[in-house]
Design a protein around this motif. Structure first.
Motif, PDB file in Angstrom:
ATOM      1  N   THR A 387      15.981 -12.595  21.046  1.00 40.29           N
ATOM      2  CA  THR A 387      16.515 -13.961  21.118  1.00 40.29           C
ATOM      3  C   THR A 387      17.850 -13.983  21.864  1.00 40.29           C
ATOM      4  N   PRO A 388      17.846 -13.570  23.134  1.00 38.22           N
ATOM      5  CA  PRO A 388      19.097 -13.666  23.882  1.00 38.22           C
ATOM      6  C   PRO A 388      19.497 -15.128  24.044  1.00 38.22           C
ATOM      7  N   LYS A 389      20.817 -15.352  24.080  1.00 41.34           N
ATOM      8  CA  LYS A 389      21.318 -16.729  24.211  1.00 41.34           C
ATOM      9  C   LYS A 389      20.949 -17.295  25.577  1.00 41.34           C
ATOM     10  N   LEU A 602      22.426  -3.707  28.676  1.00 41.87           N
ATOM     11  CA  LEU A 602      23.789  -3.796  28.140  1.00 41.87           C
ATOM     12  C   LEU A 602      24.563  -5.004  28.643  1.00 41.87           C
ATOM     13  N   THR A 603      23.966  -5.804  29.494  1.00 45.60           N
ATOM     14  CA  THR A 603      24.654  -6.982  30.020  1.00 45.60           C
ATOM     15  C   THR A 603      23.775  -8.219  29.823  1.00 45.60           C
ATOM     16  N   ASP A 604      24.419  -9.370  29.776  1.00 45.17           N
ATOM     17  CA  ASP A 604      23.706 -10.592  29.441  1.00 45.17           C
ATOM     18  C   ASP A 604      23.195 -11.326  30.668  1.00 45.17           C
ATOM     19  N   GLU A 605      23.775 -11.002  31.822  1.00 50.61           N
ATOM     20  CA  GLU A 605      23.331 -11.657  33.051  1.00 50.61           C
ATOM     21  C   GLU A 605      23.737 -10.797  34.236  1.00 50.61           C
ATOM     22  N   VAL A 606      23.197 -11.111  35.402  1.00 49.79           N
ATOM     23  CA  VAL A 606      23.541 -10.344  36.608  1.00 49.79           C
ATOM     24  C   VAL A 606      23.769 -11.303  37.767  1.00 49.79           C
ATOM     25  N   TRP A 607      24.519 -10.817  38.738  1.00 52.60           N
ATOM     26  CA  TRP A 607      24.837 -11.612  39.925  1.00 52.60           C
ATOM     27  C   TRP A 607      23.969 -11.072  41.064  1.00 52.60           C
ATOM     28  N   PRO A 608      23.019 -11.866  41.557  1.00 51.82           N
ATOM     29  CA  PRO A 608      22.049 -11.326  42.526  1.00 51.82           C
ATOM     30  C   PRO A 608      22.605 -11.119  43.917  1.00 51.82           C
ATOM     31  N   SER A 609      23.617 -11.945  44.319  1.00 51.00           N
ATOM     32  CA  SER A 609      24.093 -11.852  45.695  1.00 51.00           C
ATOM     33  C   SER A 609      25.372 -12.653  45.864  1.00 51.00           C
ATOM     34  N   ASP A 610      26.256 -12.165  46.732  1.00 50.80           N
ATOM     35  CA  ASP A 610      27.414 -12.985  47.111  1.00 50.80           C
ATOM     36  C   ASP A 610      26.999 -14.114  48.029  1.00 50.80           C
ATOM     37  N   ASN A 611      25.805 -14.033  48.560  1.00 54.62           N
ATOM     38  CA  ASN A 611      25.303 -15.077  49.442  1.00 54.62           C
ATOM     39  C   ASN A 611      24.908 -16.281  48.591  1.00 54.62           C
ATOM     40  N   THR A 612      25.713 -17.346  48.690  1.00 58.33           N
ATOM     41  CA  THR A 612      25.441 -18.540  47.884  1.00 58.33           C
ATOM     42  C   THR A 612      24.867 -19.674  48.732  1.00 58.33           C
ATOM     43  N   ASP A 613      24.453 -19.371  49.952  1.00 58.36           N
ATOM     44  CA  ASP A 613      23.790 -20.395  50.766  1.00 58.36           C
ATOM     45  C   ASP A 613      22.464 -20.744  50.090  1.00 58.36           C
ATOM     46  N   ALA A 614      22.308 -22.005  49.755  1.00 57.59           N
ATOM     47  CA  ALA A 614      21.181 -22.395  48.901  1.00 57.59           C
ATOM     48  C   ALA A 614      19.823 -22.208  49.575  1.00 57.59           C
ATOM     49  N   TYR A 615      19.802 -22.180  50.898  1.00 57.28           N
ATOM     50  CA  TYR A 615      18.527 -21.896  51.584  1.00 57.28           C
ATOM     51  C   TYR A 615      18.264 -20.391  51.577  1.00 57.28           C
ATOM     52  N   ASP A 616      19.262 -19.596  51.961  1.00 54.61           N
ATOM     53  CA  ASP A 616      19.095 -18.134  51.873  1.00 54.61           C
ATOM     54  C   ASP A 616      18.702 -17.724  50.452  1.00 54.61           C
ATOM     55  N   ARG A 617      19.246 -18.437  49.493  1.00 50.51           N
ATOM     56  CA  ARG A 617      18.953 -18.119  48.095  1.00 50.51           C
ATOM     57  C   ARG A 617      17.465 -18.254  47.769  1.00 50.51           C
TER      58      ARG A 617
END
Ligand code: GLA
Length: 797
Positions: A387-389, A602-617
């Motif tokens: 039951t992760p938050k 051991l972590t609750d979330e991860v950051w997939p990419s510094d690329n925040t362009d919503a199309y590249d995403r």
């Protein structure tokens, strides 16, 4: 730990060690036969049903019953969380065949006449009554590929005439490098199958460990190497295990490639003769490949059709997955720490435990394989599984202020973020030491007195008063040469004595394998979390290793750094989680360079990419979700034009793209107009109404950005009551309408209300329809132009 035991020991062991205490002795097969027979009698007379605690899936039970037929043992694990698909283990003593069943998967292995442990079957669940003959070694192929090379070993030492990838290679102090492992004994219990092997002459023991998740059939494998030789030896290469696929010649490998700001590129290629190696030699996971693979039959086109075998390593150090087709066209996949530049000294009496290698199977395509992985991660792997938050909506300051953080500036952003319904405010890089840019400060984890004259507390209090949690950025494994820490401890970095030290982003890597560095990081992080009310730590890691020397320890132990560094990283996270249970952690590495099942535990979330362009995403997020759940995939709405491509996208498009994962906002709110705040406020509210479906539901990839002008994903909630569909148009051409969307995963007989939550459905779309209609007739959406997006929900009546 004994290698054999008497029948009476077995019985006592059965009751007291295996059942009551986790652990116990190994029994040779013939002794176990007696154990089983005695147990049968006891079981039949007393009609005992023993309930055991099952470690792999917490809060589960194992019902142990002992069958008289063929002296076999049947263990049944049924999860309390969901009473379906119990994992079962079955051992046929006579044939020395072990069978594990979970979800829709059967996995069978056996000991052949040579004492080798080999895979017999891995695939769709087979009837319980199915009989498996004893394992037989392969015939080989002429003198060039002798039987040992073509037998589908579960785990094989480098020795004899082995030419395929070994699981274990050892150098002994006398220079001997021959290792031939043979079956010794087994232990079936506590939800785990353990098979012990030993070298034919030396006291090297290897225990293969198997645990199957009853829900998904995902098998967790690892191996423990034990040195009872009386002298140290050096492991030159070690894997967690080898997966053997059924014989087949049309296999296709799926994996990802990437780089900074361009992670998660899906690749596929036929599996040919020879070896394809997916790897990181960089000290940590890396984004050039990710430690995950899927293999299906090349003929399959549909996301949800066909057999798929998949696996992922739980390891955040240098790693390797070797996909190899041998001389008989058999495919084997071996994975573990990378063998490149690797060694590990195992002192006498010590044991070396490998990381976990998870593997699964689906008969319903890569789509279902991903859903199994997602479910496994959420229900069994994440820190608070099952039951992760749900991920809170967060704001992060990085793209708005970069290093220019100070109290008034952060307060101004926090005030604006709070009006949008943001639940967590995160201050990124720049708050500590003499950090003005990336040239200085890393390593000096005191609050910068110019930027925050009264420490962090006034900002934290302000954030709390605005109804948000407070989060903070750190990069514990790094140091700038321009820092007090480096000036005091220049020897704390990875380095080869007298050689240059290559900087990346003006920083060096601290050798976390060193006990003093490990203690330093523990101390300042603990102090930071003790003195401040911090709910969230973004743990960053912004370069790879170079010159990975550890001159402070004897030469024979210097390469232990590859393992000890990662173990200490895990240890710090573990200790911090224990001491500060209300603090959540994010794994970030200049984007998505440290995402794997090891760090995710051991972590609750991860950051997939510094690329925040919503199309590249769209591409990044598609690749990411092949292996990892959208429930941990952070996605921010940032400014437009985006810094990566200078592409301009509407705020709606940016929101809808980020809402496919765990929503965050990373824009400079100081520049927003009132209408932007209005749109954002409404989108955040909408997201909160669908986030459980997006983060926990079943993801269907209906149209891929790689295959045309549209991307469409659909998530169906676990209870089936809600489905959310996101549709993105890249560019209209030649007056073609947007492709029709055929939904999946719905109940054919249920009726669903359709509602656009952003953008428009096509005129004439019914307000409600059956699941059968939605999946077969489909839904048209009204998207034309460039970079348009819309989303709609289905609510089951
Ligand atoms: C990395 C992270 C970014 C940001 C910067 C700060 O690049 O991926 O999100 O935190 O570091 O320096």
């Amino acid at each position: 730990m004994g290698v054999s035991c008497h029948a009476t020991d077995c019985m006592a062991n059965y009751f007291f060690n295996k059942i009551v205490v986790n652990g116990g002795m190994f029994c040779e097969a013939q002794h176990c036969f007696w154990k089983v027979s005695i147990m049968n009698v006891i079981s039949l007379l007393a009609g005992v049903v023993l309930k055991l605690s099952y470690h792999f899936v917490q809060k589960s039970l194992i019902r142990l019953s002992v069958l008289g037929i063929f002296g076999s043992v049947l263990l049944t694990a049924s999860s309390l969380a969901a009473q379906t698909a119990p994992a079962r283990m079955h051992f046929d003593v006579d044939a020395k065949v072990f069978r594990l069943d979970g979800g829709d998967v059967t996995y069978v292995l056996g000991v052949n006449g040579e004492g080798q442990v080999q895979t017999l079957y891995w695939g769709k669940h087979l009837p319980e009554a199915e009989h498996f003959d004893a394992a037989r070694p392969s015939q080989g192929n002429a003198s060039f590929d002798p039987p040992v090379t073509t037998t589908p070993h579960e785990y094989v030492g480098w020795g004899g005439a082995l030419y395929v990838q070994p699981d274990l290679k050892i150098t002994f102090p006398d220079g001997n490098r021959d290792l031939v492992l043979k079956y010794v004994s087994n232990k079936v219990g506590d939800g785990e199958l353990a098979i012990m092997m030993k070298d034919i002459s030396r006291e090297v023991y290897v225990t293969l460990q198997y645990q199957m998740d009853p829900e998904t059939g995902i098998l967790r494998r690892s191996a423990e190497v034990e040195n009872r030789t009386g002298a140290p030896f050096t492991i030159e290469q070690v894997a967690s295990g080898t997966w053997n696929l059924p014989r087949g010649t049309d296999y296709r490998l799926h994996y990802v490639t990437g780089r900074w700001a361009g992670e998660w590129h899906l690749q596929e290629q036929p599996v040919h003769g020879g070896m394809t190696v997916l790897e990181s030699r960089r000290g940590t996971t890396g984004s050039q490949n990710n430690p995950w693979f899927m293999i299906d039959h090349a003929i399959t086109k549909d996301q949800d059709e066909g057999s798929v075998w998949f696996g992922a390593l739980g390891w955040s150090g240098s790693w390797q997955i070797a996909v190899e087709q041998d001389a008989l066209q058999q495919v084997r996949v071996t994975g573990g720490p990378n063998a490149f530049d690797f060694s590990y000294l195992v002192k006498k009496g010590d044991r070396f435990q490998t990381p976990y290698f998870y593997g699964g199977y689906s008969s319903h395509g890569v789509g279902d394989a991903s859903r199994l992985l997602h479910r496994f991660e959420v229900d069994s792997l994440l820190p608070h599984a099952p039951t992760p938050k749900l991920r809170p909506v967060l704001y992060n300051s990085w793209e708005a202020t970069e290093f220019r953080v100070d109290e008034p500036g952060q307060v101004a952003l926090a005030e604006k973020a709070a009006t949008l319904g943001v639940e967590r405010f995160v201050m990124d890089d720049g708050w500590f030491g003499q950090r003005k840019d990336d040239h200085a400060g890393l390593g000096d984890w005191y609050v910068n007195p110019q930027k925050f004259p009264n420490g962090l507390k006034p900002l934290i209090n302000k954030v709390h008063s605005l109804g948000m949690e407070f989060g903070l950025w750190v990069e514990p494994e790094m140091v700038n040469p321009d820092s007090d820490l480096y000036r005091k401890h220049p020897d704390w970095v990875l380095n080869f004595s007298g050689r240059p030290q290559t900087e990346g982003r003006n920083q060096l890597v601290l050798n976390l394998a060193r006990p003093d560095v490990h203690a330093y990081v523990l101390q300042w992080l603990d102090k930071l979390l003790t003195e401040n009310d911090i709910s969230f730590i973004k743990w960053d890691y912004n370069r790879n290793w170079a010159e990975p020397g550890w001159p402070a320890v004897p030469v024979g132990e210097q390469k232990n750094v590859y393992v000890d560094f990662t173990r200490n990283f895990y240890d710090i996270l573990e200790q911090m989680r224990k001491k500060h249970p209300n603090t959540e952690f994010e794994s970030c590495s200049g984007g998505g360079s440290r995402v794997d099942l090891g760090v995710m535990h051991l972590t609750d979330e991860v950051w997939p990419s510094d690329n925040t362009d919503a199309y590249d995403r769209q591409f990044i997020q598609e690749g990411f979700t092949y292996a990892y759940t959208p429930g941990v995939m952070m996605a921010w709405v940032t400014d437009s034009p985006n810094w990566v491509n200078h592409r301009t996208l509407s705020l709606d498009y940016r929101f809808l793209s980020a809402m496919q994962g765990s929503l965050g906002i990373g824009a400079n709110l100081n520049n927003w107009k009132p209408e932007d705040f209005a749109t954002a406020k409404q989108m955040v509210a909408t997201y909160k109404g669908i986030r459980e479906t997006v983060q926990r539901g079943s993801l269907y990839r209906l149209m891929s950005p790689r295959e045309g002008e549209a991307t469409v994903t659909e998530s169906v909630s676990r209870d089936g009551k809600q489905a959310v569909t996101f549709a993105f148009l890249h560019s209209s051409t030649q007056n073609y309408p947007f492709p029709r969307i055929y939904l999946r995963g719905l109940d054919e007989n249920a009726v669903y209300d359709l509602k656009a939550i952003s953008g428009k459905l096509s005129p004439g779309t019914p307000a409600f329809a059956s699941g059968a209609y939605l999946m077969n007739f489909g839904v048209d959406v009204d998207l034309r132009g460039d970079f348009q997006a819309m989303a709609f929900t289905l609510s089951r009546r």
